[in-house]
Design a protein around this motif. Structure first.
Motif, PDB file in Angstrom:
ATOM      1  N   LYS A   1      36.582  43.308  42.454  1.00  0.00           N
ATOM      2  CA  LYS A   1      37.325  42.095  42.102  1.00  0.00           C
ATOM      3  C   LYS A   1      37.137  41.862  40.613  1.00  0.00           C
ATOM      4  CE  LYS A   1      36.379  39.856  46.537  1.00  0.00           C
ATOM      5  NZ  LYS A   1      35.746  38.695  47.173  1.00  0.00           N
ATOM      6  N   GLY A   2      38.097  41.189  40.001  1.00  0.00           N
ATOM      7  CA  GLY A   2      38.018  40.903  38.579  1.00  0.00           C
ATOM      8  C   GLY A   2      38.950  41.807  37.799  1.00  0.00           C
ATOM      9  N   HIS A   3      38.589  42.085  36.552  1.00  0.00           N
ATOM     10  CA  HIS A   3      39.432  42.869  35.654  1.00  0.00           C
ATOM     11  C   HIS A   3      38.751  44.201  35.364  1.00  0.00           C
ATOM     12  CE1 HIS A   3      41.682  43.018  31.534  1.00  0.00           C
ATOM     13  NE2 HIS A   3      42.118  43.925  32.383  1.00  0.00           N
ATOM     14  N   ILE A   4      39.443  45.293  35.675  1.00  0.00           N
ATOM     15  CA  ILE A   4      38.908  46.623  35.430  1.00  0.00           C
ATOM     16  C   ILE A   4      39.620  47.207  34.214  1.00  0.00           C
ATOM     17  CG2 ILE A   4      38.540  48.934  36.356  1.00  0.00           C
ATOM     18  CD1 ILE A   4      38.615  47.645  39.162  1.00  0.00           C
ATOM     19  N   THR A   5      38.830  47.510  33.198  1.00  0.00           N
ATOM     20  CA  THR A   5      39.344  48.074  31.951  1.00  0.00           C
ATOM     21  C   THR A   5      38.811  49.499  31.802  1.00  0.00           C
ATOM     22  OG1 THR A   5      37.456  47.373  30.632  1.00  0.00           O
ATOM     23  CG2 THR A   5      39.256  45.774  30.890  1.00  0.00           C
ATOM     24  N   ILE A   6      39.224  50.173  30.725  1.00  0.00           N
ATOM     25  CA  ILE A   6      38.708  51.525  30.501  1.00  0.00           C
ATOM     26  C   ILE A   6      37.211  51.502  30.214  1.00  0.00           C
ATOM     27  CG2 ILE A   6      40.906  52.485  29.755  1.00  0.00           C
ATOM     28  CD1 ILE A   6      39.864  52.309  26.863  1.00  0.00           C
ATOM     29  N   HIS A   7      36.682  50.343  29.865  1.00  0.00           N
ATOM     30  CA  HIS A   7      35.245  50.225  29.621  1.00  0.00           C
ATOM     31  C   HIS A   7      34.488  49.847  30.886  1.00  0.00           C
ATOM     32  CE1 HIS A   7      36.124  50.693  25.417  1.00  0.00           C
ATOM     33  NE2 HIS A   7      37.013  49.705  25.506  1.00  0.00           N
ATOM     34  N   SER A   8      35.005  48.885  31.630  1.00  0.00           N
ATOM     35  CA  SER A   8      34.295  48.442  32.838  1.00  0.00           C
ATOM     36  C   SER A   8      34.446  49.423  33.997  1.00  0.00           C
ATOM     37  CB  SER A   8      34.773  47.049  33.267  1.00  0.00           C
ATOM     38  OG  SER A   8      36.128  47.060  33.653  1.00  0.00           O
ATOM     39  N   VAL A   9      35.400  50.352  33.900  1.00  0.00           N
ATOM     40  CA  VAL A   9      35.561  51.339  34.969  1.00  0.00           C
ATOM     41  C   VAL A   9      34.296  52.195  35.095  1.00  0.00           C
ATOM     42  CG1 VAL A   9      36.643  53.219  33.641  1.00  0.00           C
ATOM     43  CG2 VAL A   9      37.232  52.922  36.040  1.00  0.00           C
ATOM     44  N   ASN A  10      33.543  52.330  34.014  1.00  0.00           N
ATOM     45  CA  ASN A  10      32.296  53.100  34.074  1.00  0.00           C
ATOM     46  C   ASN A  10      31.285  52.465  35.010  1.00  0.00           C
ATOM     47  OD1 ASN A  10      33.046  55.206  32.297  1.00  0.00           O
ATOM     48  ND2 ASN A  10      32.767  53.808  30.582  1.00  0.00           N
ATOM     49  N   ALA A  11      31.229  51.139  35.041  1.00  0.00           N
ATOM     50  CA  ALA A  11      30.334  50.453  35.979  1.00  0.00           C
ATOM     51  C   ALA A  11      30.755  50.741  37.411  1.00  0.00           C
ATOM     52  CB  ALA A  11      30.337  48.952  35.708  1.00  0.00           C
ATOM     53  N   LEU A  12      32.045  50.786  37.634  1.00  0.00           N
ATOM     54  CA  LEU A  12      32.572  51.101  38.962  1.00  0.00           C
ATOM     55  C   LEU A  12      32.211  52.534  39.349  1.00  0.00           C
ATOM     56  CD1 LEU A  12      34.203  49.885  41.267  1.00  0.00           C
ATOM     57  CD2 LEU A  12      36.282  50.557  40.066  1.00  0.00           C
ATOM     58  N   TYR A  13      32.341  53.452  38.410  1.00  0.00           N
ATOM     59  CA  TYR A  13      31.955  54.851  38.663  1.00  0.00           C
ATOM     60  C   TYR A  13      30.480  54.959  39.063  1.00  0.00           C
ATOM     61  CZ  TYR A  13      36.170  56.974  36.568  1.00  0.00           C
ATOM     62  OH  TYR A  13      37.437  57.398  36.289  1.00  0.00           O
ATOM     63  N   VAL A  14      29.625  54.211  38.381  1.00  0.00           N
ATOM     64  CA  VAL A  14      28.187  54.268  38.685  1.00  0.00           C
ATOM     65  C   VAL A  14      27.917  53.802  40.114  1.00  0.00           C
ATOM     66  CG1 VAL A  14      25.925  53.285  38.098  1.00  0.00           C
ATOM     67  CG2 VAL A  14      27.458  54.098  36.289  1.00  0.00           C
ATOM     68  N   VAL A  15      28.588  52.740  40.532  1.00  0.00           N
ATOM     69  CA  VAL A  15      28.423  52.241  41.902  1.00  0.00           C
ATOM     70  C   VAL A  15      28.944  53.276  42.904  1.00  0.00           C
ATOM     71  CG1 VAL A  15      29.164  50.455  43.535  1.00  0.00           C
ATOM     72  CG2 VAL A  15      28.475  49.818  41.214  1.00  0.00           C
TER      73      VAL A  15
END
Length: 107
Positions: A23-37
């Protein structure tokens, strides 16, 4: 919509499935946090099927392309997973902004 990224993971080890809800806003920067999860969830069990639910997120076009690439190649980026463990990801589409809202933003 809140721009803060919120990620919830639901895992069913008996059926080798995991649901990652963003949920929220996924950017080219925050996508890395998603990848880690996703990497951590993938490491729980070999052959785990991961479903990435973006239906409650706003996803930048470039970030969505990055996620689709990981889905198509069955691997996370090397900088996230240097071992390149197989990773089966299904990406559920992000929410769409109504046409009227897009026109207001563009104006």
């Amino acid at each position: 919509m809140n721009s803060k990224l919120n990620i919830v993971v639901r895992v069913d080890l008996d059926h080798a499935k995991a649901l990652v809800i963003a949920k929220g806003h996924i950017t080219i920067h925050s996508v890395n946090a998603l990848y880690v999860v996703v990497k951590r969830a993938n490491s729980l069990r070999e052959g785990l099927d991961l479903e990435l639910d973006l239906s409650r997120a706003r996803v930048d076009h470039e970030a969505l392309e990055m996620l689709h690439t990981a889905s198509n190649t069955h691997q996370l980026p090397v900088r996230i997973d240097p071992q390149q463990a197989p990773c089966t990801i299904s990406v559920l589409a992000p929410r769409r902004e109504p046409a009227a809202a897009r026109h207001l933003v563009a104006a």
